[in-house]
Scaffold this motif. Structure first.
Motif, PDB file in Angstrom:
ATOM      1  N   PRO A 583       0.811  -1.328   0.509  1.00  0.00           N
ATOM      2  CA  PRO A 583      -0.007  -0.343  -0.060  1.00  0.00           C
ATOM      3  C   PRO A 583       0.591   1.588  -0.154  1.00  0.00           C
ATOM      4  CG  PRO A 583      -0.839  -2.003   1.961  1.00  0.00           C
ATOM      5  CD  PRO A 583       0.645  -1.725   0.963  1.00  0.00           C
ATOM      6  N   GLY A 584       1.635   0.799   0.484  1.00  0.00           N
ATOM      7  CA  GLY A 584       2.987   2.491   0.778  1.00  0.00           C
ATOM      8  C   GLY A 584       3.595   2.569   1.805  1.00  0.00           C
ATOM      9  N   PRO A 585       4.189   3.541   2.352  1.00  0.00           N
ATOM     10  CA  PRO A 585       4.819   3.918   3.584  1.00  0.00           C
ATOM     11  C   PRO A 585       4.517   3.939   4.829  1.00  0.00           C
ATOM     12  CG  PRO A 585       5.491   6.088   2.345  1.00  0.00           C
ATOM     13  CD  PRO A 585       5.517   4.586   1.542  1.00  0.00           C
ATOM     14  N   GLY A 586       5.636   3.431   6.051  1.00  0.00           N
ATOM     15  CA  GLY A 586       4.629   3.820   7.077  1.00  0.00           C
ATOM     16  C   GLY A 586       5.087   3.360   8.334  1.00  0.00           C
ATOM     17  N   GLN A 587       5.665   3.109   9.486  1.00  0.00           N
ATOM     18  CA  GLN A 587       5.684   1.949  10.408  1.00  0.00           C
ATOM     19  C   GLN A 587       4.558   1.752  11.248  1.00  0.00           C
ATOM     20  OE1 GLN A 587       8.055   3.880  13.510  1.00  0.00           O
ATOM     21  NE2 GLN A 587       8.667   2.595  14.099  1.00  0.00           N
ATOM     22  N   VAL A 588       3.978   0.784  11.151  1.00  0.00           N
ATOM     23  CA  VAL A 588       2.773   0.549  11.637  1.00  0.00           C
ATOM     24  C   VAL A 588       3.252  -0.534  13.153  1.00  0.00           C
ATOM     25  CG1 VAL A 588       1.250  -1.307  11.388  1.00  0.00           C
ATOM     26  CG2 VAL A 588       1.934  -0.126   9.303  1.00  0.00           C
ATOM     27  N   PHE A 589       1.903   0.079  13.406  1.00  0.00           N
ATOM     28  CA  PHE A 589       2.628  -0.743  15.220  1.00  0.00           C
ATOM     29  C   PHE A 589       1.134  -2.090  15.649  1.00  0.00           C
ATOM     30  CE2 PHE A 589       4.442   3.133  16.072  1.00  0.00           C
ATOM     31  CZ  PHE A 589       5.193   3.320  16.390  1.00  0.00           C
ATOM     32  N   GLU A 590       0.330  -1.584  14.426  1.00  0.00           N
ATOM     33  CA  GLU A 590      -1.270  -2.457  14.532  1.00  0.00           C
ATOM     34  C   GLU A 590      -1.172  -2.998  13.727  1.00  0.00           C
ATOM     35  OE1 GLU A 590      -1.994  -5.684  16.369  1.00  0.00           O
ATOM     36  OE2 GLU A 590      -2.108  -4.833  18.178  1.00  0.00           O
ATOM     37  N   MET A 591      -2.146  -3.863  13.498  1.00  0.00           N
ATOM     38  CA  MET A 591      -3.109  -4.454  11.965  1.00  0.00           C
ATOM     39  C   MET A 591      -4.406  -5.372  13.003  1.00  0.00           C
ATOM     40  SD  MET A 591      -0.184  -4.850   8.975  1.00  0.00           S
ATOM     41  CE  MET A 591       0.146  -6.937   9.643  1.00  0.00           C
ATOM     42  N   VAL A 592      -5.661  -4.945  12.122  1.00  0.00           N
ATOM     43  CA  VAL A 592      -6.833  -6.091  11.889  1.00  0.00           C
ATOM     44  C   VAL A 592      -7.393  -6.273  10.844  1.00  0.00           C
ATOM     45  CG1 VAL A 592      -8.735  -5.963  13.130  1.00  0.00           C
ATOM     46  CG2 VAL A 592      -6.707  -5.363  14.499  1.00  0.00           C
ATOM     47  N   LEU A 593      -7.540  -7.413  11.124  1.00  0.00           N
ATOM     48  CA  LEU A 593      -8.407  -8.011   9.719  1.00  0.00           C
ATOM     49  C   LEU A 593      -9.808  -7.417   9.847  1.00  0.00           C
ATOM     50  CD1 LEU A 593      -6.127 -11.874   8.445  1.00  0.00           C
ATOM     51  CD2 LEU A 593      -6.549  -9.377   7.164  1.00  0.00           C
ATOM     52  N   ASP A 594     -10.530  -7.222   8.510  1.00  0.00           N
ATOM     53  CA  ASP A 594     -12.194  -6.755   8.965  1.00  0.00           C
ATOM     54  C   ASP A 594     -12.130  -7.242   7.281  1.00  0.00           C
ATOM     55  OD1 ASP A 594     -14.627  -5.833   9.428  1.00  0.00           O
ATOM     56  OD2 ASP A 594     -14.378  -3.813   9.021  1.00  0.00           O
ATOM     57  N   GLY A 595     -12.776  -8.397   7.270  1.00  0.00           N
ATOM     58  CA  GLY A 595     -13.313  -9.120   5.989  1.00  0.00           C
ATOM     59  C   GLY A 595     -12.304  -8.860   4.615  1.00  0.00           C
ATOM     60  N   ASP A 596     -12.566  -8.296   3.877  1.00  0.00           N
ATOM     61  CA  ASP A 596     -11.667  -7.636   2.821  1.00  0.00           C
ATOM     62  C   ASP A 596     -11.169  -6.162   2.996  1.00  0.00           C
ATOM     63  OD1 ASP A 596     -13.307  -9.866   1.170  1.00  0.00           O
ATOM     64  OD2 ASP A 596     -13.786  -8.346   0.534  1.00  0.00           O
ATOM     65  N   LEU A 597     -10.661  -6.088   4.370  1.00  0.00           N
ATOM     66  CA  LEU A 597      -9.858  -4.962   4.177  1.00  0.00           C
ATOM     67  C   LEU A 597      -8.957  -5.085   5.649  1.00  0.00           C
ATOM     68  CD1 LEU A 597     -13.420  -2.808   4.825  1.00  0.00           C
ATOM     69  CD2 LEU A 597     -11.672  -2.991   3.009  1.00  0.00           C
ATOM     70  N   LEU A 598      -8.163  -4.478   5.431  1.00  0.00           N
ATOM     71  CA  LEU A 598      -6.912  -4.675   6.833  1.00  0.00           C
ATOM     72  C   LEU A 598      -6.557  -2.779   6.904  1.00  0.00           C
ATOM     73  CD1 LEU A 598      -4.455  -6.353   8.123  1.00  0.00           C
ATOM     74  CD2 LEU A 598      -2.732  -5.615   6.185  1.00  0.00           C
ATOM     75  N   LEU A 599      -7.201  -3.198   8.602  1.00  0.00           N
ATOM     76  CA  LEU A 599      -6.579  -1.962   9.767  1.00  0.00           C
ATOM     77  C   LEU A 599      -5.932  -1.515   9.203  1.00  0.00           C
ATOM     78  CD1 LEU A 599     -10.217  -2.791  11.043  1.00  0.00           C
ATOM     79  CD2 LEU A 599     -10.098  -1.472   8.851  1.00  0.00           C
ATOM     80  N   LEU A 600      -5.145  -0.603   9.709  1.00  0.00           N
ATOM     81  CA  LEU A 600      -3.364  -0.730   9.699  1.00  0.00           C
ATOM     82  C   LEU A 600      -3.690   1.041  11.154  1.00  0.00           C
ATOM     83  CD1 LEU A 600      -2.370  -0.275   5.852  1.00  0.00           C
ATOM     84  CD2 LEU A 600      -2.004  -2.108   7.508  1.00  0.00           C
ATOM     85  N   GLY A 601      -2.887   0.526  12.295  1.00  0.00           N
ATOM     86  CA  GLY A 601      -2.609   1.595  13.131  1.00  0.00           C
ATOM     87  C   GLY A 601      -0.952   1.598  13.337  1.00  0.00           C
ATOM     88  N   GLY A 602      -0.659   3.254  13.917  1.00  0.00           N
ATOM     89  CA  GLY A 602       0.772   3.470  13.863  1.00  0.00           C
ATOM     90  C   GLY A 602       0.830   4.869  12.976  1.00  0.00           C
ATOM     91  N   TYR A 603       2.268   5.345  12.156  1.00  0.00           N
ATOM     92  CA  TYR A 603       2.553   6.044  11.994  1.00  0.00           C
ATOM     93  C   TYR A 603       2.510   6.347  10.630  1.00  0.00           C
ATOM     94  CZ  TYR A 603       5.210  10.681  10.944  1.00  0.00           C
ATOM     95  OH  TYR A 603       5.472  11.831  10.652  1.00  0.00           O
ATOM     96  N   LEU A 604       1.935   6.723   9.631  1.00  0.00           N
ATOM     97  CA  LEU A 604       1.654   6.126   8.178  1.00  0.00           C
ATOM     98  C   LEU A 604       1.873   7.332   7.798  1.00  0.00           C
ATOM     99  CD1 LEU A 604      -1.061   4.402   9.071  1.00  0.00           C
ATOM    100  CD2 LEU A 604       0.976   2.844   9.143  1.00  0.00           C
ATOM    101  N   GLN A 605       2.360   7.052   6.593  1.00  0.00           N
ATOM    102  CA  GLN A 605       2.357   7.984   5.044  1.00  0.00           C
ATOM    103  C   GLN A 605       1.953   7.362   3.877  1.00  0.00           C
ATOM    104  OE1 GLN A 605       5.764   7.500   6.446  1.00  0.00           O
ATOM    105  NE2 GLN A 605       5.300   8.630   8.050  1.00  0.00           N
ATOM    106  N   LEU A 606       0.483   7.235   4.041  1.00  0.00           N
ATOM    107  CA  LEU A 606      -0.388   6.896   2.671  1.00  0.00           C
ATOM    108  C   LEU A 606      -1.190   8.094   2.200  1.00  0.00           C
ATOM    109  CD1 LEU A 606      -1.509   3.646   4.767  1.00  0.00           C
ATOM    110  CD2 LEU A 606       0.539   4.188   3.143  1.00  0.00           C
TER     111      LEU A 606
END
Length: 827
Positions: A583-606
């Motif tokens: 998807p692009g750059p970032g520093q990711v601290f946590e991820m959660v799946l939701d069906g066809d989606l991936l939820l990203l938490g952190g410090y992101l540059q998207l």
């Protein structure tokens, strides 16, 4: 058809929402601790983080017995930090500091607690911290760092009528940082602190204010530095703090000032400490008390009155010479040069009660002495009063006495019954108490994961439970015993994830279980052997999510398999080979799946900007900007928004981290989002600081981090909250079967972990269909299909290891009867 029928049975009425109430029985962390990881095993909660201790939540202000230090049975718990307290003269206390609640009621920074432990309705709510309190002539004087109190403009100092509780017209309006000390004599209020103007005149750090007009008098000693403590004896005002001169006279940190002339007297205690340490801004004087014909002095110093004294001493009232009285405080055999220091002190009867940070007193180094933060000594001999042991688990910054009680205030969170747990602990959720697992680590625990009856802990440590374990260890979840399993990675482990019956780990290692692996490995949870899975990264992942034939990686890496992937990547679940998804750059601290989606938490540059939270398509990596993708987080101080923790359950996504605003509304560091719409829910516990870890189901939410209170509850570092409810929650299924009750019984282990165990009772032989559906009505498991089952009791087992945590529905159909049971899967 079955799924449609179940969906029809479960559709639409919204239940009443549960309030987000903090569980006061759950043991809490100390003020300096940090909970970074949480896992649950049945009724056991395992928490890991930075070294801390755990104990019953006492709040930051506790009245204790003056003989043994035992807390009173009934008192009002303070949620926050207490800087000052004084007796109200009737067995109660006025308490000031930085807090949000007292006794479960909203009270900001200032409160009155009655003798019976109840909280007075009086609630002036200053908009800043309170540092000084004084009762005199029917008034309560309040000093601190506030601008508004009781709705009135009062800069740094105010007065209240004790009879009515109303703020008075008296308004010296100090200009500067804070008022820190108050004293009263005749018709004057003496005010010390960090200010340049007060009472309509230029006055530096110390002033005499008319108790009638609020104006400064002609008395003007001109102190060169901050005043933190005041005491009056005869015609002298003793002032202590961080100053170097009084008018033209050199007086370091302590002076006696003539109440008539404003000039320093001959009294000169010559306080010093070498070298000076920035840590506690010492040397300094923090507390003064006149008693027994002498002046007791507390603070941070190593010489006073010509003698060596460590932070607590008694001096002659006329000359400042040190008296023989010497408690001889010490700190950790001299290994902490900024200690000992004493923040607060009060003399009552034959005892000097004091609080700060120290290790030993005199020759008393007995194992039973745990008075690192509060202790008492004889006012005459300076010998420790061994019976008085309140055992606070943090600093005592305020002490008051009323003859029958001693009030302790500070940044502690538990008294008396706390237990030291360094880095790792297990808590019995039925009682809220820590279990007697001897599993202290010598470093931080960053991740906890469970497979079967084994709990795996990872971080940056070398010892667990007194045994060598480099950065990764396994514990028997039933007994709490450390297992022999020891892969010994040669670097820290930052994250773990379960992959079927294997364990994925990521960190800064280059070898693990004797095999070369760069930052990523898959291990056998029984033998520790390394599998062929090898993403070959250049730095660690903070989060890993397994989804069928792929594993999503998020963290601080720049390359995976030698290919540029900044913070985000997907690899093959079997080989670790890099996939095209990015998807692009970032520093990711946590991820959660939701069906066809991936939820990203952190410090992101998207998406062309910085963000703390984002939603991407798990197949294409495309950024999603609707629903959850439209959630926007922000901060008031223009620093970066960071999401450090996420957990999803029952259609609700919980976010924790560093943020102030979610979707345009106030939410400090913890929020709940409706996953179907992306709407911010009203659920708002009100944590005081950062959240680092979350674990949710449809009943409870566990949050860990570095916070000191949750709303008006004094829960520090760890809290259990009632769960939020989504906007369109499906109703609870009817627990009763459709048909004769005696014909069929259906039950299942709840919650289920790796295995669902169904108990089925039939009155007669029947053809049975048994299915499991998720909360959206989708079939996730077919347990039995058209099977003939005889009369009697049967046990049916099926795998739930691959199911995500959350709410599910078990549906039995037999002979025209349908039974639905709600169950929870919780790994």
């Amino acid at each position: 058809m079955a799924a449609a029928l179940l969906a029809a049975l479960l559709m639409c009425s919204t239940p009443s929402a549960r309030a987000q109430v903090a569980d006061g029985n759950l043991w809490t962390c100390d003020w300096a601790g940090l909970i970074e990881s949480i896992a649950r095993y049945g009724d056991t909660l395992v928490v890991g983080g930075f070294p801390w201790n755990l104990g019953p939540a006492s709040g930051a202000g506790v009245p204790v017995d003056p003989i043994d230090g035992r807390p009173h049975e009934r008192y009002a718990k303070v949620a926050g930090v207490v800087h000052v307290a004084i007796s109200d003269g009737c067995g109660g206390w006025y308490v000031g500091g930085e807090f949000t609640g007292v006794g479960g009621l909203p009270r900001r920074n200032l409160a009155h607690v009655r003798a019976d432990g109840s909280v007075d309705d009086w609630s002036p709510g200053p908009d800043g911290e309170v540092r000084a309190l004084l009762m005199a002539h029917g008034r309560l004087y309040v000093g601190g760092r506030f601008g508004v109190i009781a709705g009135a403009s009062r800069s740094r100092v105010a007065a209240f009528d004790l009879a009515s509780g109303e703020v008075m017209e008296w308004a010296p309006q100090a200009l500067g940082w804070a008022v820190r000390a108050l004293a009263f004599r005749d018709s004057s209020v003496y005010v010390g602190g960090d200010f340049e103007q007060i009472g309509g005149a230029d006055r530096y750090y110390l002033a005499e204010i008319s108790a009638t007009t609020g104006q400064a008098t002609e008395w003007n000693p001109v102190v060169w530095g901050i005043v933190e403590a005041l005491a009056i004896h005869d015609r002298a005002l003793y002032a202590g703090g961080r100053f170097s001169r009084v008018g033209p006279d050199a007086r370091k940190y302590l002076a006696a000032i003539d109440l008539d002339t404003g000039r320093a007297t001959a009294f000169d205690a010559q306080i010093d400490r070498q070298p000076e340490y920035i840590y506690d801004t010492g040397p300094r004087v923090r507390a003064l008390a006149v008693a027994c014909g002498r002046l007791y002095v507390a603070g941070a110093f190593d010489r006073i009155g010509g003698q060596a004294r460590e932070s607590l001493a008694a001096v002659d009232l006329e000359t400042g010479e040190a008296l023989p009285w010497n408690p001889r405080l010490d700190s950790y055999n001299g290994t902490h040069p900024w200690m000992p220091y004493v923040h607060a002190m009060v003399v009552q009867g034959n005892a000097v009660y004091f609080g700060g940070q120290f290790q030993t007193i005199g020759d008393d180094t007995s194992p039973d002495f745990e008075g690192h933060y509060a202790a008492a000594v004889s006012a005459l001999t300076a010998e420790r009063i061994a019976t008085w042991q309140p055992r606070t688990n943090g600093r005592v910054q305020a002490i008051a006495a009323d003859g029958s009680s001693v009030f302790l205030g500070g940044d502690f969170t538990s008294v008396r019954d706390w237990v030291k747990h360094l880095g790792l602990a297990a808590i019995d959720l039925r009682s809220g108490r820590a279990l007697d697992w001897s599993l202290n680590t010598d470093g931080s625990v960053k991740a906890v994961e469970r497979i079967g009856d084994r709990i795996f802990v990872a971080g940056g440590f070398g010892v667990v439970g007194g045994k060598p374990r480099a950065n990764l260890a396994a514990i028997d979840a039933r007994t709490g015993e450390l297992l022999d399993w020891a892969p010994n990675p040669n670097g820290g482990i930052w994250s773990m994830a379960r992959h079927g019956d294997k364990l994925l780990v990521s960190g800064t290692f280059r070898r693990i279980s004797g095999q070369p692996r760069n930052c990523f490995a898959e291990l056998d949870p029984l033998t520790g052997a390394v599998t062929a899975w090898d993403p070959n990264g250049d730095y660690t992942a903070d989060a890993m999510v397994v989804d069928g034939d792929r594993v999503y990686l998020g963290g601080g890496f720049d390359h995976i398999g030698g290919v540029s992937r900044v913070g985000l990547a997907a690899v093959d679940a079997t080989t670790g080979a890099l996939l095209d998804w990015y998807p692009g750059p970032g520093q990711v601290f946590e991820m959660v799946l939701d069906g066809d989606l991936l939820l990203l938490g952190g410090y992101l540059q998207l998406g062309g900007g910085e963000r703390g939270f984002a939603t991407v398509n798990k197949f294409t990596g495309a950024l999603v900007d609707s629903g959850l993708g439209a959630v926007v987080l922000d901060r008031d101080n223009f620093t970066s928004v960071i999401v450090r923790a996420m957990s999803a359950s029952n259609g609700v996504l919980y976010l924790g981290g560093d943020f102030d605003v979610v979707n345009g509304e106030r939410r400090f560091d913890l929020a709940a989002i409706d996953m179907a719409t992306g709407t911010l829910l009203s659920w708002d516990p009100g944590v005081s600081e950062n959240v680092w870890s979350l674990l949710a189901n449809d009943v409870d939410v566990f949050a860990g981090g570095h916070f000191w209170n949750v709303g008006v509850a004094p829960q520090s570092g760890l809290v259990r909250l009632s769960a939020a409810q989504p906007l369109t929650r499906k109703p609870e299924p009817d627990p009763e079967p459709i048909g004769p009750r005696a014909a069929v019984e259906l039950a299942m282990n709840n919650p289920a972990d790796a295995m669902g165990i169904v108990r089925l009772v039939l009155a007669a032989p029947s053809v049975v269909d048994l299915d499991m559906f998720d909360s959206q009505g989708r079939r996730v498991a077919t347990v039995m299909r058209g099977e003939t089952v005889g009369a009697g009791t049967h046990e049916v087992r099926f795998a739930t290891a691959g199911m995500r945590n959350g709410c599910y529905f078990l549906k039995l159909t037999t002979g025209g009867l349908t039974i639905v049971r709600r169950v929870v899967v919780l790994h």
